[in-house]
Scaffold this active site. Structure first.
Site, mmCIF file in Angstrom:
data_model
loop_
_atom_site.group_PDB
_atom_site.id
_atom_site.type_symbol
_atom_site.label_atom_id
_atom_site.label_comp_id
_atom_site.label_asym_id
_atom_site.label_seq_id
_atom_site.Cartn_x
_atom_site.Cartn_y
_atom_site.Cartn_z
ATOM 1 N N SER A 901 0.800 -1.224 0.000
ATOM 2 C CA SER A 901 0.000 0.000 0.000
ATOM 3 C C SER A 901 0.833 1.274 0.000
ATOM 4 C CB SER A 901 -0.932 0.005 1.214
ATOM 5 O OG SER A 901 -0.190 0.022 2.416
ATOM 6 N N LYS A 944 -6.529 3.978 8.880
ATOM 7 C CA LYS A 944 -5.622 4.953 8.263
ATOM 8 C C LYS A 944 -6.201 6.364 8.344
ATOM 9 C CE LYS A 944 -3.445 1.608 5.175
ATOM 10 N NZ LYS A 944 -3.162 1.179 3.793
#
Length: 1002
Positions: A901, A944
Site C-alpha cells: 500500500s 488509516k
C-alpha cells in the site's frame, strides 16, 4: 402337461428360469436348506444361470423334454469348455435318463427332492476328486441317498456328530447298507472346495454295487404311477394341502413368499410337484420326508404331504399359544412391577428403602419423567435400556459406575427445554447501548436476528463470527447479546485446543471419559437454546489427537447440528436452536471450510472520540467504584484522558486504556489512604442510623428488595447509599478531629475508649448535636483536598509517554512524503524518505533500508520504474533517475514493515527528490501501484483515516475503489478532511505538486 409346467413355474417361478429359486428356498428357511443362504451371494447364482429344473420321467410331454434338452446342452457346453483344459474330452453331455450307473452320495440330514437345490460337504477327497473328474468328462450327475440311522437308535433323538464322522469313514458294502435304496438323481452344479451343490432331477433306486471306492451303484429310474388328473379325490387332497399351507401362512409368516406365489395359481399345478414342494419346505422328520420321496403313487404321496403340513399347522398353533402365554406372563410381570412400585413408595414413606440401585433408578426416572413429553423417543429408549442394565450390574463392578455416570448425563440434559426469548427490539437496543459504545454493525445484526424471530414467532440458531483486534469488545458483547435475547450464556475458549475429544467427547470405553464441551454447556445452562461464545477460534491447535477445526464443522453447520453426535452420549442432540458467536483476531487463520459456515462481522478499532466515550462512561466510572473512591475525592479530566489515549494507548482496543486508568486510581487510592481517608462506615454512623430509624435493618432490606424488583428505583437507591456513606465519612472525620483536640496527651487505646464514650454521650444529647455541627464546620477546612488528574500531572501516575508525536515535519522537505499504514495496533502514519547518494552517467540505482519485507521491496522497485516513466513524461529533459543512485528509507528501522500500500507514496517521494519540489503541506496518501501507473485498493481505510486525523493531516489520497469503504465511516471520522479518490498516479501527481485537484470534502 402344459398346465403342469405352468403350475411348476408358479411353485418355482425362478427354478424354471435360473438359480434365483435358491432365494425362495432361503426365504423358507426349512431345515433342509438352512445352509443354502450362505451361497446366495455368489456361488449358487453363477451356476444357476446354466442349471435348469429337470422334469420327472412321468412328465413326457415335449415341453418338459425340451427343457431337459436345453439343460443338457448347457451342461455339455460347460463340459466342453472345461475339457479343453484337461486330457479327457467328451463331445456330448450325458442325458439324465441315460445315467444307469452313478456315484452314491450320502445325505445325512434330509433327502433331496426333484427340483430343489442342496449344498453338501464331501470330506472324502477321493470321492470329491471323482466328482470333479466326472464333471470334466461331461457326466455331471450323481445319486443322492439319505443315510439310515444305525440299528438300535431312536430316530427322534438328536445325537452328536460322531455318526456323521463314521459315515465318512464307511466304504463299499458297509456304506451301501447304510443308504436308503430310493434316492434322487442329482446334477452337480457347483464344486467349491469341499462344498458340492446338487440339483435334484428324478427318483432313483439302487439295484447293485459297481465299485466300492468311490461307491458307484447301478440304478433304475423310477416313474410315478399313472393317475387321473381329473380324479376328485386327488383334487380334493391337493386343495386341502394348499388350504393348509394358507392357514400356516396366516398363523406364521414363515415361507410367506413361497406359499403366496404357489397359491396364486392353484388352478395350474402338477400334483407330484405339489407333494414334493410341501414335503421339502416342511420341517418334518427326515424319515417321513423319505417316505414321501419313495412313494410313487401320487394320491398316497399327497396324503403323506398333507399329514406333514397338518403337523406344521399344529406347530404354528402351538407357537401361537406359546406367544399368548408369554404375553400373559408379560402382563403379569407388568402388574407385578406396578405392585413393586407401590411397595417401593410405601417403603420410601416409611424410610425402609435401602437399595442403592433402586434409589438411583428412581432418581433417574424421576428426572426424565418431567421431560418425557419433550425428550426424543430414541433417547428414552436408550435410558430404559441403561436402567435395565443398571439393575443387573453389581454395585461393586466398574461397569456399574460407568453406567451410572452415563445415565446421570443423559437424564440431566435439558431435552426440549427452551428459555423464553425476548423479541423486544427496543429493549435489546437499550441493553446493547448500555453495555457497549459503538459496534453498530454487531448491534444491527443482533436486532435483525430479533426482528426475524419476532415475525416468525421462534428463532433459529445462527453462527456469527466477530473479527477484530484485541480489546475491541468481541468477548464482552457476547454477554450483552445473551442478556438482550434473554438467553443463557456459556463461553469456552478454543485457543490452543488440540484434542478433538474436548469438543466431541471421549468414548465411554476410556477410563475417566467425559462428554464434550457442548454437552457440558447444555448441562450447565439448563436450556437447549443458549448463546455459546466460542472464543479465539482462529487459534485452534492441531495435534496427534486430531484436528479440532474439522470437528467444529459438524457443530457449526446449521444443517448438521440438528443431530450432533457426542462420542460419550452416542445419541443425537439437537443444537439447531443454539446461537453460536465466535471471536477471532485474524480470520485468515481460520480454515476455509469452517470460515464458510460463519457469518463474519468485522469490528474495527476505536477512534479517539469513541475511546473518550468508553473511558468516561464505562472504564473510569467502573474503575473508580472498584477502587472504593468517591467522585468528590478524585477526578480525571478529559484532557488527561485524551493525553492518555494519544500518548499511552494507541492500540485499536481499550484493554490497555483500562489498565492505565486502573493504575491511576490505584495510586489515587494509596494517596488518599496515606492522608488518613477511610470510606468504611464507622460504629457511630451505625448508631446514628439506628437512632434515626428504629427498623433500620428492615428498611435497608426493603429498599434492596424494591430496588431489585423495580429497576426504576435503582438510581434513587444508589443516591441514598452514597448519601449515607458520605455522612458516615464526615462523622468519622469529626470523630478524629474531636479526639485530636480533646485528648492530645492520651495513649491511642485510652483515647479511643474515652472518645467512644464521649461521642456516644454527645450524640444522645442536644448539646452533642450542636458540637457535631460545629465540628463539621471546623473539619471542612481540614478535609483532604480533591485529587485532580490532568495532562500536566498525568506522568506522575502512569510514567513517561509511550508514544511520541507521529508528525515529524510541519512541512515535509524535498524527498519526504507521509504515507499511511495499518497494523494490529491500529492505523499509523509512515514517512517515506528518499535521498540522492551518488550521481554520474549511467549510475541510476536504488538502495532500500528500513527492514522492509519482500512485498514492500518489490513495491519500491515498481515505484522506481513508474517514477522514471512519470518523470520522462513530465520533464523529458530531466535525467535524474538515469544518472543518480537513490536511497529510499522508511523510519522506525527496528519495526518490520511489509505490504504493497505504500507504492504511490514511494513514487511521490522519488519524484519530489528528482524535481526538487516538496509535496503539498498536510498531505498523506496510500495505495498500491502497478507498472502501468494504476492505483489498486488497500485495506484498513478507517484505521488509516484515524491515524491521519491524529497527525493533523488535512488532505488524504485513497484509491477510487476504496470510496465505498470511506463512505461507510462515521461522520465524526470524516469531518474536516479533504479526500481524493484516484485511479491513476497522474491524478496523485497533480494533487501533490500542482495543487490543481478535484476534491471531495467530507
Amino acid at each position: 402337461m402344459l398346465r403342469a409346467a405352468a403350475a411348476a413355474a408358479a411353485v418355482f417361478p425362478s427354478r424354471f428360469a435360473a438359480a434365483p429359486a435358491v432365494a425362495a428356498v432361503e426365504e423358507v428357511r426349512s431345515p433342509l436348506l438352512r445352509v443354502l443362504g450362505a451361497l446366495r451371494g455368489g456361488r449358487v447364482s453363477t451356476l444357476g444361470r446354466r442349471a435348469r429344473f429337470c422334469s420327472n420321467s412321468a412328465g413326457s410331454d415335449s415341453e418338459a423334454a425340451a427343457a431337459e434338452a436345453k439343460a443338457e446342452d448347457a451342461v455339455a457346453a460347460e463340459g466342453e469348455a472345461d475339457g479343453k483344459a484337461s486330457s479327457a474330452i467328451v463331445p456330448t453331455v450325458l442325458r439324465p435318463e441315460d445315467c444307469l450307473s452313478v456315484i452314491a452320495l450320502p445325505l445325512p440330514h434330509r433327502p433331496l427332492f426333484p427340483g430343489f437345490y442342496m449344498p453338501i460337504y464331501v470330506k472324502d477327497q477321493k470321492l470329491l476328486q471323482a466328482l470333479v473328474e466326472n464333471r470334466k468328462r461331461s457326466i455331471p450327475y450323481a445319486g443322492a441317498f439319505l443315510v439310515k440311522d444305525e440299528e438300535g437308535t431312536d430316530p427322534n433323538i438328536v445325537t452328536s456328530s460322531d455318526s456323521d464322522k463314521s459315515i465318512d469313514d464307511l466304504k463299499g458294502k458297509e456304506l451301501l447298507q447304510r443308504l436308503n435304496e430310493v434316492g434322487t438323481l442329482a446334477q452337480i452344479t457347483s464344486i467349491q472346495g469341499d462344498q458340492v451343490v446338487l440339483l435334484g432331477h428324478r427318483r432313483l433306486k439302487i439295484t447293485e454295487m459297481v465299485q466300492e471306492d468311490p461307491l458307484t451303484v447301478k440304478v433304475d429310474h423310477l416313474k410315478e404311477k399313472p393317475y387321473d388328473k381329473d380324479d376328485d379325490v386327488i383334487k380334493a387332497t391337493s386343495f386341502e394341502v394348499i388350504s393348509t399351507l394358507r392357514e400356516v401362512l396366516k398363523a406364521s409368516s414363515l415361507w410367506k413368499d413361497h406359499v403366496q406365489t404357489y397359491t396364486q395359481h392353484m388352478g395350474d399345478f402338477n400334483y407330484p410337484r405339489l407333494a414334493d414342494f410341501g414335503a421339502a419346505i416342511s420341517g418334518a422328520n427326515k424319515f417321513l420326508c423319505q417316505e414321501v420321496l419313495e412313494e410313487l403313487d401320487v394320491y398316497k404321496r399327497l396324503k403323506l404331504t398333507l399329514e406333514l403340513v397338518k403337523k406344521e399347522m399344529e406347530i404354528s398353533k402351538l407357537q401361537q399359544s406359546i406367544a399368548k402365554a408369554i404375553e400373559e406372563k408379560i402382563s403379569g410381570d407388568q402388574r407385578r412391577y406396578l405392585l413393586n412400585e407401590q411397595l417401593k413408595a410405601i417403603k420410601k414413606e416409611l424410610g425402609l428403602e435401602t437399595d442403592d440401585k433402586t434409589a438411583l433408578s428412581a432418581k433417574f426416572r424421576e428426572r426424565i419423567e418431567a421431560k418425557k413429553e419433550k425428550c426424543p423417543a430414541h433417547v428414552l429408549q436408550v435410558i430404559e435400556e441403561e436402567l435395565t442394565k443398571l439393575q443387573l450390574l453389581e454395585a461393586s463392578s466398574s461397569e456399574f459406575n460407568v453406567t451410572r455416570n452415563y445415565l446421570d448425563w443423559l437424564t440431566v440434559l435439558p431435552w426440549g427445554n427452551y428459555s423464553d426469548e425476548n423479541f423486544d427490539v427496543h429493549h435489546a437496543q437499550q441493553i446493547l447501548d448500555e453495555d457497549h459504545y459503538g459496534l453498530s454493525d454487531v448491534k444491527e445484526r443482533i436486532l435483525e436476528f430479533i426482528a426475524v424471530g419476532k415475525l416468525r414467532g421462534t428463532s433459529q440458531g445462527k453462527i456469527i463470527c466477530l473479527s477484530g483486534p484485541p480489546g475491541v469488545g468481541k468477548t464482552s458483547i457476547g454477554r450483552s447479546i445473551a442478556r438482550a435475547l434473554n438467553r443463557k450464556f456459556y463461553r469456552f475458549s478454543v485457543g490452543g485446543l488440540a484434542d478433538v475429544a474436548e469438543i466431541k467427547g471421549h468414548r465411554r470405553t476410556y477410563v475417566g471419559a467425559m462428554p464434550g464441551k457442548m454437552v457440558q454447556c447444555l448441562k450447565s445452562v439448563g436450556t437447549a437454546n443458549p448463546l455459546v461464545l466460542i472464543d479465539e477460534i482462529d487459534k485452534l491447535g492441531r495435534g496427534h489427537s486430531g484436528d479440532p477445526a474439522s470437528a467444529l464443522l459438524e457443530l457449526l453447520d446449521p444443517e448438521q447440528n440438528v443431530n450432533f453426535l457426542d462420542h460419550y452420549l452416542d445419541v443425537p442432540i439437537d443444537l439447531s436452536k443454539v446461537l453460536f458467536v465466535c471471536t477471532a483476531n485474524v480470520i485468515e487463520m481460520i480454515p476455509n471450510p469452517l470460515l464458510d459456515r460463519m457469518e463474519i462481522i468485522a469490528i474495527a478499532g476505536y477512534i479517539t472520540d469513541e475511546k473518550m466515550h468508553i473511558a468516561r462512561d464505562y472504564l473510569e466510572k467502573n474503575t473508580r467504584e472498584a477502587c472504593g473512591i468517591k467522585p468528590e475525592q478524585a477526578e480525571v479530566t478529559d484532557a488527561a484522558l485524551l493525553a492518555l489515549i494519544e500518548s499511552y494507548c494507541r492500540e485499536a482496543g481499550v484493554r490497555n486504556l483500562q489498565k492505565q486508568i486502573e493504575k491511576i486510581y490505584r495510586k489515587i487510592a494509596l494517596q488518599l489512604v496515606r492522608q488518613g481517608v477511610s470510606n468504611e462506615p464507622t460504629q457511630e454512623a451505625a448508631i446514628v442510623t439506628a437512632s434515626e430509624e428504629p427498623n433500620g435493618g428492615d428498611s435497608a432490606n426493603k429498599l434492596k428488595d424494591e430496588t431489585m424488583e423495580d429497576p426504576a428505583t435503582e438510581n434513587a437507591a444508589m443516591t441514598n447509599a452514597d448519601t449515607a456513606s458520605k455522612e458516615a465519612s464526615e462523622l468519622d472525620l469529626l470523630k478524629r478531629t474531636v479526639d485530636h483536640d480533646v485528648h492530645p496527651a492520651e495513649t491511642p487505646k485510652e483515647a479511643v475508649l474515652t472518645d467512644s464514650a464521649l461521642s456516644t454521650d454527645k450524640l444522645c444529647t442536644p448539646e452533642g448535636n450542636k458540637d457535631m455541627e460545629g465540628a463539621k464546620e471546623e473539619s471542612a477546612d481540614k478535609a483532604v483536598e480533591k485529587v485532580v488528574i490532568d495532562s500536566s500531572n498525568l506522568g506522575d501516575y502512569v510514567g513517561k509517554p509511550v508514544f511520541q508525536a507521529e508528525r515529524i515535519y510541519e512541512q515535509t522537505p524535498v524527498g519526504v512524503v507521509m504515507g499511511l499504514a495499518w497494523t494490529a495496533m491500529g492505523g499509523s502514519t509512515l514517512y517515506i524518505e528518499t535521498t540522492k547518494v551518488e550521481e554520474g552517467d549511467g549510475k541510476g540505482a536504488l538502495v532500500l533500508t528500513g527492514q522492509l519485507g519482500d512485498v514492500m521491496k518489490e513495491s519500491a522497485q515498481i515505484a522506481h520504474t513508474v517514477g522514471r516513466a512519470i518523470l520522462l513524461d513530465k520533464e523529458p529533459e530531466n535525467l535524474f533517475f538515469a544518472n543518480s543512485k537513490v536511497h529510499l528509507h522508511v523510519p522506525a528501522g527496528s519495526t518490520p514493515k511489509d505490504g504493497p500500500s505504500a507504492g504511490c507514496t514511494m513514487i511521490t517521494s522519488m519524484l519530489s527528490l528528482a524535481m526538487g519540489k516538496p509535496v503539498k503541506k498536510d498531505l498523506a496518501m496510500t495505495g498500491e501501484v502497478t507498472l502501468t501507473g494504476r492505483i489498486l485498493p488497500i485495506g484498513g481505510v478507517k484505521e488509516k483515516t484515524i491515524a491521519a486525523r491524529r497527525s493533523a493531516v488535512k488532505t488524504i489520497v485513497f484509491p477510487a475503489a476504496n470510496k465505498r469503504d470511506f463512505d461507510e465511516l462515521a461522520p465524526n471520522v470524516k469531518e474536516g478532511l479533504e479526500v481524493h479518490f484516484v485511479d491513476t498516479y497522474n491524478e496523485i501527481f497533480d494533487i501533490a505538486f500542482q495543487s490543481e485537484t478535484q476534491t471531495e470534502t467530507s
